[in-house]
Design a protein around this motif. Structure first.
Motif, PDB file in Angstrom:
ATOM      1  N   GLY A   1      65.982 -31.876  41.656  1.00 55.63           N
ATOM      2  CA  GLY A   1      66.884 -31.318  42.671  1.00 55.63           C
ATOM      3  C   GLY A   1      66.216 -30.216  43.482  1.00 55.63           C
ATOM      4  N   GLN A   2      65.468 -29.358  42.779  1.00 56.17           N
ATOM      5  CA  GLN A   2      64.750 -28.296  43.496  1.00 56.17           C
ATOM      6  C   GLN A   2      63.699 -28.882  44.435  1.00 56.17           C
ATOM      7  N   ALA A   3      62.984 -29.901  43.990  1.00 54.97           N
ATOM      8  CA  ALA A   3      61.965 -30.531  44.828  1.00 54.97           C
ATOM      9  C   ALA A   3      62.604 -31.159  46.059  1.00 54.97           C
ATOM     10  N   ALA A   4      63.730 -31.827  45.887  1.00 52.73           N
ATOM     11  CA  ALA A   4      64.413 -32.446  47.024  1.00 52.73           C
ATOM     12  C   ALA A   4      64.915 -31.385  47.998  1.00 52.73           C
ATOM     13  N   ALA A   5      65.438 -30.290  47.478  1.00 55.59           N
ATOM     14  CA  ALA A   5      65.932 -29.220  48.348  1.00 55.59           C
ATOM     15  C   ALA A   5      64.781 -28.568  49.122  1.00 55.59           C
ATOM     16  N   LEU A   6      63.655 -28.314  48.463  1.00 51.20           N
ATOM     17  CA  LEU A   6      62.505 -27.730  49.158  1.00 51.20           C
ATOM     18  C   LEU A   6      61.970 -28.673  50.225  1.00 51.20           C
TER      19      LEU A   6
ATOM     20  N   ILE B   1      63.449 -29.198  57.874  1.00 54.16           N
ATOM     21  CA  ILE B   1      64.280 -28.474  58.843  1.00 54.16           C
ATOM     22  C   ILE B   1      63.447 -27.397  59.529  1.00 54.16           C
ATOM     23  N   ASP B   2      62.607 -26.710  58.775  1.00 55.28           N
ATOM     24  CA  ASP B   2      61.733 -25.686  59.334  1.00 55.28           C
ATOM     25  C   ASP B   2      60.792 -26.301  60.372  1.00 55.28           C
TER      26      ASP B   2
END
Length: 57
Positions: free
Chosen positions: A7-12, A18-19
């Motif tokens: 989940g953290q990898a997908a969010a990053l 987006i950046d």
């Protein structure tokens, strides 16, 4: 594998995409007000008259 890490990898991954979109949008917005000059079109009397070339006969 732990679901939290995935989940953290997908969010990053999503945040970095987006950046990148924001950075590209800023670059394109800066260039929108400054059109790139285009070279003048060769008129009827200018064809074949480049420096170092002979005029067509």
């Amino acid at each position: 594998m732990n679901l939290g890490i995935i989940g953290q990898a997908a969010a990053l991954f999503a945040v970095t995409n987006i950046d990148d979109i924001l950075v590209l949008a800023l670059f394109f917005a800066q260039g929108a007000g400054h059109p790139v000059p285009r070279p003048a079109a060769a008129g009827p009397g200018r064809q074949g008259r480049r420096p170092g070339m002979a005029a067509p006969s």
